[in-house]
Scaffold this active site. Sequence first.
Site, short mmCIF file in Angstrom:
data_model
loop_
_atom_site.label_atom_id
_atom_site.label_comp_id
_atom_site.label_asym_id
_atom_site.label_seq_id
_atom_site.Cartn_x
_atom_site.Cartn_y
_atom_site.Cartn_z
N ASP A 62 0.82 -1.20 0.00
CA ASP A 62 0.00 0.00 0.00
C ASP A 62 0.86 1.26 0.00
O ASP A 62 0.50 2.27 -0.62
CB ASP A 62 -0.93 0.01 1.22
CG ASP A 62 -2.11 -0.95 1.06
OD1 ASP A 62 -2.24 -1.56 -0.02
OD2 ASP A 62 -2.88 -1.09 2.02
N GLY A 63 1.98 1.23 0.70
CA GLY A 63 2.86 2.40 0.76
C GLY A 63 3.38 2.80 -0.60
O GLY A 63 3.52 3.99 -0.91
N ASN A 136 -4.56 8.67 1.48
CA ASN A 136 -5.12 8.10 2.71
C ASN A 136 -5.61 9.16 3.68
O ASN A 136 -6.77 9.23 4.00
CB ASN A 136 -4.09 7.20 3.40
CG ASN A 136 -4.28 5.73 3.09
OD1 ASN A 136 -5.17 5.36 2.33
ND2 ASN A 136 -3.45 4.89 3.67
N ARG A 164 -9.17 19.26 22.20
CA ARG A 164 -7.93 18.87 22.87
C ARG A 164 -7.82 17.36 22.70
O ARG A 164 -8.70 16.60 23.14
CB ARG A 164 -7.94 19.26 24.35
CG ARG A 164 -7.91 20.75 24.61
CD ARG A 164 -7.81 21.04 26.10
NE ARG A 164 -6.55 20.53 26.62
CZ ARG A 164 -6.34 20.23 27.92
NH1 ARG A 164 -7.34 20.34 28.79
NH2 ARG A 164 -5.17 19.80 28.32
N GLN A 236 4.03 9.77 4.95
CA GLN A 236 5.24 9.81 4.12
C GLN A 236 5.80 11.22 3.94
O GLN A 236 6.99 11.39 3.72
CB GLN A 236 4.96 9.19 2.75
CG GLN A 236 4.59 7.72 2.83
CD GLN A 236 4.27 7.10 1.47
OE1 GLN A 236 4.04 7.82 0.48
NE2 GLN A 236 4.24 5.78 1.39
#
Length: 282
Positions: A62-63, A136, A164, A236
């Site tokens: 997937d990367g 993504n 927060r 990335q």
Amino acid sequence: MNVSRVFIIANGMKKESERLSLKILEYLKDHGMEGRVVSTRSDEDALSVPVDTDLVITLGGDGTVLYAARAVNEMGIPILPVNLGTFGYITEVGKDEWQEALEYYIANGTNISRRLMLRITVHRNGKRVWQGSALNEAVITSSGIAKVISLDLALDKTHAGSFRADGMIIATPTGSTGYSLAAGGPILDADMSAIIITPVCPFTLSNRPLVTSGKVVTLTVRKGQRTDILLTADGQLFFPLEEDDAVTVEKSRSRVLLVRSLRRNFTEVIRDKLHWSGDMHA
């Protein structure tokens, strides 16, 4: 579909990528197509895809697809994602199925999934200081460990609340099965046109994930932070944020075109990956 020039992006960290890329090159040559291979060992390597490319084939996981998607964003070049490991959420095509998927695409052109991309812009003192894209998600978190940050959220310039939390995830339907899911966000069908806003471990229990059909999402870093803050795109790309920075996330004008597997669909992938079999799993 007319496919004459194919650009292969091979993950150099995967042992099988070299062997398979040579096999694909041989196939392309035998069928009158030109092929070129680029082997990468980092998703930070500069990548330039020729504008006359008809198809990109990724060999990895997937990367590798996320890396390729940013490179062809707005170019309209389809990506055939071939998985060299276990099936990913994005890489549906197995290493022994690439030829079948390729030939069907050339003959019919219908096995295409059109995926939403995000355009991310950072404004500082009224000026744009960074811009990127993501398939993504975009994530704003502390650069330290277990540090709460404070953010203001606006949808189409309407203030939607102050948060927060450990961070905030702005995800696409493709990214709904990634970090957003782990943080309690919903799973969206990959072909939908929607944006998911998911707080990470919010300090207030009433803060819940939100799905919007297409509003412009703006997150502003509030003053008085006790930690450094980081913006990441697809895990990335990285950009350090400062107080009062405004991060705008919106739909990209173009979509990423992914060639689908002929043997499994999105529902089957999430069923198998998430073990929706009815049996107990650790």
